[in-house]
Design an enzyme around this catalytic site. Structure first.
Site, PDB file in Angstrom:
ATOM      1  CG  HIS A 105       7.397  67.140  39.663  1.00 50.81           C
ATOM      2  ND1 HIS A 105       6.849  66.580  40.785  1.00 50.81           N
ATOM      3  CD2 HIS A 105       7.676  68.435  39.982  1.00 50.81           C
ATOM      4  CE1 HIS A 105       6.806  67.487  41.757  1.00 50.81           C
ATOM      5  NE2 HIS A 105       7.300  68.619  41.297  1.00 50.81           N
ATOM      6  CB  SER A 117       4.697  72.623  40.506  1.00 52.25           C
ATOM      7  OG  SER A 117       4.982  71.248  40.534  1.00 52.25           O
ATOM      8  CB  VAL A 131      11.886  95.651  32.677  1.00 53.55           C
ATOM      9  CG1 VAL A 131      11.124  96.286  31.519  1.00 53.55           C
ATOM     10  CG2 VAL A 131      13.160  94.978  32.168  1.00 53.55           C
ATOM     11  CB  SER A 140      10.319  70.327  46.070  1.00 58.11           C
ATOM     12  OG  SER A 140       9.945  70.138  44.712  1.00 58.11           O
ATOM     13  CB  ILE A 186       6.493  78.819  34.203  1.00 57.07           C
ATOM     14  CG1 ILE A 186       6.327  79.402  32.797  1.00 57.07           C
ATOM     15  CG2 ILE A 186       7.302  77.534  34.174  1.00 57.07           C
ATOM     16  CD1 ILE A 186       5.617  78.505  31.806  1.00 57.07           C
ATOM     17  NE  ARG A 192       4.010  76.413  45.196  1.00 58.31           N
ATOM     18  CZ  ARG A 192       3.195  76.030  46.156  1.00 58.31           C
ATOM     19  NH1 ARG A 192       1.901  76.033  45.961  1.00 58.31           N
ATOM     20  NH2 ARG A 192       3.669  75.642  47.317  1.00 58.31           N
ATOM     21  CB  CYS A 195      28.023  74.107  59.048  1.00 54.60           C
ATOM     22  SG  CYS A 195      27.785  75.019  60.576  1.00 54.60           S
ATOM     23  CE  LYS A 215       3.228  72.374  44.303  1.00 52.36           C
ATOM     24  NZ  LYS A 215       3.812  71.040  44.178  1.00 52.36           N
TER      25      LYS A 215
END
Length: 582
Positions: A138, A430, A261, A134, A428, A403, A499, A342
């Site tokens: 936060h 949100s 890797v 998003s 890691i 996520r 655009c 969520k």
């Protein structure tokens, strides 16, 4: 005690209690689960039951699903080819992962006299969850109090102001409001306020409906509760990551992109050799910032003490002709609560595109960034709760990110207890994006303290420069400023993307930046060429031409994104005269 607690909790769930699940607990209170169930959601639910036990340090979830095969790549031939290529870099610090955390860590460590490299499997930075989110900075209202997430969220939110000044990315600091219309809405809003106040979020709290309507006169209907969070902000997430990467590269960090890797040789304490697609990289320290594959990378060094479960989320993006009615971000609590929820949001990006969602679907496939109908429908439903006038026909694109969550639902940051020199930056999710600068500072402290304990004090880099020049954004300039810029460089008068009004001059600027974009999508993320309503239908060919010319390549060698995603295969009319070419 942990085993008994787990069995008691499992027995409370009718759909889970009859599965024979084996649980082992080691001296570090790391739980390992095994067994077979009927669905992936059951795997995740059982993992969460174990993770919810306070005494559990982490969860390794080896439960399988009957009839479900999760392919595991066989890299034996890739590893052999990589070893044949030999050593391509010898560094003090190797960071695996070029997302927001990897790039923030690289930039922070560049303040010191260290030889640093960042390696990533993709052809560009910000190719995972760091671009597919998003873009919210936060405030800290959703992070569970007394967790690492909460601590780093609050600190990261404050640090983003300095980051914004130094790197010159776009950030809207308009704050936010929670608005409720029913008794059902009151509970989550009051919980957010309580969380925010316990976490130390500045100036967060209830406001009157009159105060809300004075600040946001376009608020719909008749709200019965409202709260404010002034430290809420929004950014274009990929813009932040590219800025972090360019700043790091400007200060001497090497980026090795398109180099997955495959294996890591632990030669000794603080002695590693990473076996990557482009060759071998030796390092004293490895920082594992590899997102959904962080547990896989930890396994490469023999210290997999956690499991990442992937959570897929889809976000639809609307045409700019659909305007956002508010000055700040206005959020209504989600009224749909299921495994996918969520919470949902309805917001506008700094560039003015409304975006909604996301869904939250647990998936066994970590790299599954496809967008599915059910995820799109969920995101649309969450948006319609906030604005019933939204239409799917106004969606110009949608994207999906995955996520990286663990079963304690908190960040995992620290030096491996088994493998000195290996630092995990894992799970890691949100509010991971806003936490990134604070995470980087935490990793900096871990590395410096460890080096000092080994008798090696790392000196500061006196030539470190934290600042980037503001980039030209032709579309946001006045007519007078545009005219003056075109006089200085006529390339700014050649509009490539109609655009978004993106010029050839802007594209040339980013091609010649410290981290060079080599694909069409990389140009899109840096300039917005191709982000408008036609989604590159008119400008893509021109971007291909410019990339080929500036990089000294054939048109057929230019990818859409990663290696092999060719746009053009061959010339259709090889005898066409030059006058017919673009």
């Amino acid at each position: 005690m942990i085993v008994e607690q787990f069995e008691q909790e499992l027995a409370k769930h009718e759909t889970l209690k009859n599965f024979p699940i084996d649980i082992e607990v080691d001296d570090e209170k790391i739980v390992t689960l095994s067994g077979e169930v009927e669905s992936w959601q059951q795997v995740v639910d059982i993992g969460h039951i174990a993770g919810a036990i306070d005494d559990v340090f982490s969860v390794v979830n080896n439960i399988t699903v009957k009839g479900l095969e999760i392919p595991k790549p066989d890299h034996r031939e890739d590893i052999e080819r990589a070893r044949e290529k030999g050593t391509i870099a010898e560094v003090d610090v190797l960071i695996i992962g070029a997302g927001v955390c990897g790039c923030a860590i690289a930039r922070t460590l560049a303040k010191h006299q260290l030889n640093i490299a960042v390696v990533d499997s993709h052809d560009d930075v910000s190719m995972g969850a760091s671009k597919a989110n998003s873009g919210f900075i936060h405030p800290g209202h959703q992070a569970k109090p007394d967790t690492l997430k909460a601590k780093l969220n609050i600190k990261g939110n404050e640090m983003f102001r300095t980051l914004h000044e130094e790197l010159q990315f776009t950030m809207d600091e308009n704050g936010g409001y929670w608005v409720g219309y029913t008794e059902e809405d009151k509970k989550p809003i009051l919980e957010y306020v309580d969380n925010a106040q316990r976490n130390g979020v500045p100036s967060c709290g209830p406001i009157t409906i009159e105060e809300l309507k004075e600040k946001e006169p376009q608020v719909k209907g008749e709200p019965i509760i409202a709260a404010q969070t002034p430290t809420m902000a929004t950014v274009e997430p990929y813009d932040v990551v590219v800025s972090l990467a360019n700043s790091a590269a400007k200060n001497g960090v090497q980026f090795i992109l398109g180099a997955e890797v495959y294996a890591i040789d632990v030669v000794g304490p603080r002695q590693f050799v990473a076996v990557a697609a482009k060759g071998l990289v030796s390092a004293r320290y490895i920082i594992n910032a590899s997102g959904v594959h962080a547990d896989d990378v930890a396994e490469m060094v023999g210290d997999k003490f956690f499991t990442i479960h992937a959570r897929r989320g889809t976000i639809p993006v609307f045409d700019k002709r659909v305007t956002y009615p508010y000055h700040a971000m206005v959020t209504i609590p989600a009224r749909v609560h299921d495994a996918q929820s969520k919470g949902g949001y309805y917001a506008a990006s700094p560039e003015g595109n409304i975006h909604i969602g996301p869904s939250a679907t647990e998936t066994p496939f970590k790299d599954d960034t496809a967008s599915y109908q059910e995820d799109f429908d969920y995101a649309m439903q969450s948006g319609l709760e906030a604005d019933p006038d939204l239409k799917a026909s106004d969606v110009i694109t949608f994207f999906t990110g995955v996520r990286a969550a663990d079963y304690k639902e908190d960040f995992i940051i620290g030096m491996s207890k088994k493998v000195p020199g290996f630092i995990n930056v894992a799970a890691i999710q949100s509010p991971g994006f806003v936490s990134a600068p604070a995470i980087a500072e935490m990793v900096e402290d871990i590395l410096l303290e460890d080096s000092k304990a080994q008798g090696k004090t790392i000196e500061l880099n006196e030539n470190y420069d934290p600042y980037l020049k503001p980039k030209v954004e032709f579309r946001h300039l006045s007519r007078e400023q545009q005219d003056e810029l075109i006089k200085q460089n006529p390339k700014y008068g050649h509009v490539i993307c109609r655009c978004e009004t993106i010029t050839e001059g802007e594209i040339l600027d980013v091609i010649h930046s410290p981290v060079v974009p080599t694909s069409v999508d990389a140009i899109k993320r840096r300039t917005r060429a191709g982000m408008g309503r036609c989604q590159g239908g008119f400008c893509q060919a021109k971007v291909v031409e410019i990339l080929a010319r500036e990089l000294g390549k054939e048109w057929t060698e230019i990818n859409l994104k990663d290696e092999g995603s060719y746009i053009l295969k061959d010339e259709t009319r090889k005898e066409a005269p030059e006058s017919c070419q673009i």
